[in-house]
Design an enzyme around this catalytic site. Structure first.
Site, PDB file in Angstrom:
ATOM      1  N   THR A 150       0.836  -1.208   0.000  1.00 54.20           N
ATOM      2  CA  THR A 150       0.000   0.000   0.000  1.00 54.20           C
ATOM      3  C   THR A 150       0.867   1.253   0.000  1.00 54.20           C
ATOM      4  O   THR A 150       1.967   1.238   0.545  1.00 54.20           O
ATOM      5  CB  THR A 150      -0.890  -0.040   1.270  1.00 54.20           C
ATOM      6  OG1 THR A 150      -1.834  -1.081   1.096  1.00 54.20           O
ATOM      7  CG2 THR A 150      -1.600   1.258   1.526  1.00 54.20           C
ATOM      8  N   THR A 164      -0.277   1.395   6.842  1.00 59.04           N
ATOM      9  CA  THR A 164      -0.116   0.200   6.005  1.00 59.04           C
ATOM     10  C   THR A 164       0.062  -1.018   6.904  1.00 59.04           C
ATOM     11  O   THR A 164       0.755  -0.939   7.915  1.00 59.04           O
ATOM     12  CB  THR A 164       1.079   0.317   5.048  1.00 59.04           C
ATOM     13  OG1 THR A 164       1.256  -0.962   4.411  1.00 59.04           O
ATOM     14  CG2 THR A 164       2.372   0.701   5.754  1.00 59.04           C
TER      15      THR A 164
END
Ligand code: ASP
Length: 313
Positions: free
Chosen positions: A177, A228
């Site tokens: 991410t 993340t």
């Protein structure tokens, strides 16, 4: 001169120097430096934090190395469903999208939701309709093809398991991410996060990245955060908002609050991952409880770094 600061991430996880080639490391660092520079240049030119985080995340979305935009992982049907969110800290305006298909830059779509609709969060078929209405750039399915991620999906596609981004060994987990947080010279904070989610995900699974307060949060009085990691844990602990709350209600510093949330509260429920954070004074914190996190930051005082690993080699 007023201060600015920007931090970005490209995911956390089992990222060990011993497993990385010099070539790959260079590729990651170049991509991170480029995204950082794009964001920093906007802030240097007295641009806004929201423009800086959107531009930095777009750059990471356009890079195949990260699990967002172009590099998004395969879902159980062999497609790509992306989630993204963005927030500004002055009026606490926010925009979020989930299960997006075919849009080149989901973060720009999230910003459109924030600025061109009365809503905060759009999902499903409606989000595509909204994207077309606002002339977002669409790309063919081929655009998202990546051999490495395809093979990774092939390995688990006939099972019920799902996996957080690429890993060489089954036990390893990487969360590719991407995200950015920034403080501009006007004193405004902003945060943005974008992801392809988890390999082989099904049932319309949505992680923390598009959830305001969990994966993304910004408040000019406290901080801007982008997360993340294993999204389910970040949602359950309302991680991004929790950092802000510790600062607001307990008077903790950015460093202490983000450390408490990642290295204590998240670990207590076995959650793994990290976050990037910036506060209204231009302090930056980049804590993670995994082996590594792709990360970079720059400040108006000239301080900057591009890093990948933690203490474990
Ligand atoms: N947080 C993301 C999700 O759960 C995954 C990641 O950080 O890569 O969808």
């Amino acid at each position: 001169m007023s201060k600015y600061a920007i931090a970005i991430h490209g995911g956390a996880g089992t990222i060990l120097k011993s497993k990385m080639t010099a070539e790959k490391e260079e590729e990651y660092k170049t991509a991170l430096s480029e995204a950082l520079m794009i964001g920093e240049n906007i802030l240097k030119d007295k641009g806004t934090a929201i423009d800086a985080v959107e531009a930095a995340v777009r750059s990471l979305e356009d890079c195949h190395l990260f699990n967002a935009g172009k590099g998004s992982v395969f879902n159980s049907k062999g497609g790509h469903e992306m989630d993204a969110s963005i927030m500004e800290g002055k009026m606490k305006n926010a925009g979020a999208v989930a299960t997006v298909t075919g849009v080149k830059n989901p973060i720009t779509l999230a910003r459109k939701v924030m600025e061109k609709s009365d809503h905060v969060f759009l999902v499903g078929e409606g989000v595509e309709e909204f994207a077309r209405l606002h002339n977002l750039e669409f790309v063919d399915n081929d655009y998202f093809y990546d051999e490495f991620r395809f093979n990774q999906w092939q390995e688990i596609k006939d099972s019920d398991s799902f996996q957080l981004d690429h890993s060489d060994e089954k036990k390893e987990q990487k969360f590719g991410t991407v995200g950015a947080v920034a403080l501009d010279m006007e004193g405004n904070l902003a945060a943005a996060t974008s992801t392809g989610g988890m390999t082989n995900k099904k049932f319309g699974r949505i992680g923390d990245s598009s959830i305001i307060g969990a994966g993304t949060y910004a408040n000019n009085d406290t901080c801007a955060i982008s997360c993340t990691g294993s999204g389910e844990f970040f949602i359950r602990n309302v991680v991004a908002y929790d950092v802000s709350c510790l600062m607001e209600f307990k008077g903790m510093s950015l460093a202490d609050a983000s450390d408490e949330v990642i290295n204590k509260r998240l670990l207590e429920i076995n959650g793994d991952g990290g976050l990037i954070a910036v506060d209204a004074n231009g302090n930056v914190a980049l804590p993670f409880n995994t082996e590594g996190m792709y990360r970079a930051y720059a400040k108006s005082n000239g301080e900057s770094a591009v890093e990948i690993y933690g203490d474990k080699k």
